[in-house]
Design an enzyme around this catalytic site. Structure first.
Site, PDB file in Angstrom:
ATOM      1  CG  HIS A 173     104.465  18.817  87.032  1.00  0.00           C
ATOM      2  ND1 HIS A 173     104.035  20.125  87.008  1.00  0.00           N
ATOM      3  CD2 HIS A 173     104.285  18.345  85.769  1.00  0.00           C
ATOM      4  CE1 HIS A 173     103.618  20.421  85.792  1.00  0.00           C
ATOM      5  NE2 HIS A 173     103.773  19.363  85.013  1.00  0.00           N
TER       6      HIS A 173
ATOM      7  CG  MET B 274     106.789  20.507  83.606  1.00  0.00           C
ATOM      8  SD  MET B 274     106.651  22.038  84.544  1.00  0.00           S
ATOM      9  CE  MET B 274     107.122  21.423  86.166  1.00  0.00           C
TER      10      MET B 274
ATOM     11  CG  ASP C 182     106.633  22.349  89.664  1.00  0.00           C
ATOM     12  OD1 ASP C 182     105.855  21.582  89.067  1.00  0.00           O
ATOM     13  OD2 ASP C 182     106.247  23.293  90.373  1.00  0.00           O
TER      14      ASP C 182
ATOM     15  CG  MET D 248     110.719  22.880  85.331  1.00  0.00           C
ATOM     16  SD  MET D 248     110.461  24.654  85.310  1.00  0.00           S
ATOM     17  CE  MET D 248     108.966  24.780  86.301  1.00  0.00           C
TER      18      MET D 248
ATOM     19  CG  MET E 112     100.228  22.134  82.735  1.00  0.00           C
ATOM     20  SD  MET E 112     100.990  22.096  84.367  1.00  0.00           S
ATOM     21  CE  MET E 112     101.691  23.742  84.498  1.00  0.00           C
TER      22      MET E 112
ATOM     23  CB  SER F  94     104.723  24.411  93.447  1.00  0.00           C
ATOM     24  OG  SER F  94     105.939  24.453  92.713  1.00  0.00           O
TER      25      SER F  94
ATOM     26  CG  HIS G 297     103.332  20.217  92.547  1.00  0.00           C
ATOM     27  ND1 HIS G 297     102.585  19.278  91.865  1.00  0.00           N
ATOM     28  CD2 HIS G 297     103.881  21.012  91.591  1.00  0.00           C
ATOM     29  CE1 HIS G 297     102.673  19.503  90.564  1.00  0.00           C
ATOM     30  NE2 HIS G 297     103.467  20.540  90.365  1.00  0.00           N
TER      31      HIS G 297
ATOM     32  CG  ASP H 142     101.160  22.965  88.337  1.00  0.00           C
ATOM     33  OD1 ASP H 142     101.409  24.002  88.969  1.00  0.00           O
ATOM     34  OD2 ASP H 142     102.021  22.115  88.046  1.00  0.00           O
TER      35      ASP H 142
END
Ligand code: DX5
Ligand code: ZN
Length: 236
Positions: A73, A75, A42, A44, A144, A15, A40, A180
């Site tokens: 991913h 979020m 992330d 957010m 998660m 990540s 990966h 994750d």
């Protein structure tokens, strides 16, 4: 889009949340050169989770530096208005949270419709019951093992049983189980034995190294992979 031949072999997905934010391109290339299978990413929004990272423009900038799979991913809530932007940015897999809104079915349809593989993420407090109705629409389920928002948190052990339950539910379907949060050489074997095949790791991969000293990434990745494969019964 990168082709993804389906396999349950262990895949390590560093990540970049734990990478140097001023050097994402070089960090992705270094992680791949050191043995990463997927990268990966992330995303957010400071709304669905209490932290903000970056959006589709950054993903597009990173993309040319990744040879393999870019695993995005999300979020964020809402998700649907941004799906096309992340797929256009080059995401191979777009994962949305089941908790991100009332219409996850529509979201998953939209991800596949835009041409990416569809991932479904579950927060630690979410059960597996609703997943059953979505199995034909997903290519990946992300369990998660921390509450999303930050790297470097402690692995939540109660999630291992959830992985076992999902693995049984999936049966022969070509659906990856991704873990994750808090993955390291001590927790990787637990989730690999329970049926996970994609292990996201931020801190445990990037610790001790840098783009000018990337070898620690390689030994960190190798340690996680070896621990997971041993638990899976493969020769390490
Ligand atoms: C948490 C992120 C994870 C996180 C994992 O919200 O989705 O990908 O970066 O970080 P570590 O491996 O440090 O727990
Ligand atoms: Zn993640």
């Amino acid at each position: 889009m990168t082709q993804i031949p389906f396999s349950r072999d262990i895949k390590i997905a560093p990540s970049i949340l734990a990478a140097d934010f001023a050097n994402f391109g070089a960090e992705c290339a270094a992680a791949e050169a050191q043995g990463a299978d997927w990268i990966h990413v992330d995303v957010m929004d400071g709304h669905f989770v209490p932290n903000i990272t970056f959006g589709p423009a950054t993903c597009a900038a990173i993309r040319p530096h990744i040879k393999g799979i870019m695993d995005v991913h999300l979020m964020i809530a809402p998700v649907d208005p941004y799906i096309d932007a992340f797929v256009s940015a080059g995401a191979d897999i777009v994962t949305a949270h089941i908790e991100a809104g009332p219409h996850i079915h529509r979201t998953l349809q939209a991800i596949r419709g835009a041409g990416a593989k569809a991932g479904l993420a579950l927060n630690p407090g979410t059960g597996v019951g609703d997943v059953e109705h979505l199995l034909d629409m997903v290519d990946l389920i992300c369990v998660m093992t921390v509450n999303p928002g930050f790297g470097g948190q402690k692995f939540i052990h109660s999630q291992v049983q959830k992985v076992r339950d999902l693995r049984a539910m999936i049966g022969d379907r070509p659906i990856h189980i991704e873990i994750d949060g808090g993955v390291d050489p001590t927790t990787a074997p637990l989730v690999a034995a329970a049926g996970a095949d994609v292990l996201v790791a931020g801190s445990a991969v990037f610790k001790g190294g840098s783009v000018s000293n990337p070898e620690p990434y390689g030994s960190n990745i190798a340690k996680i992979r070896q621990a997971a494969e041993m638990a899976n019964g493969h020769a390490a």
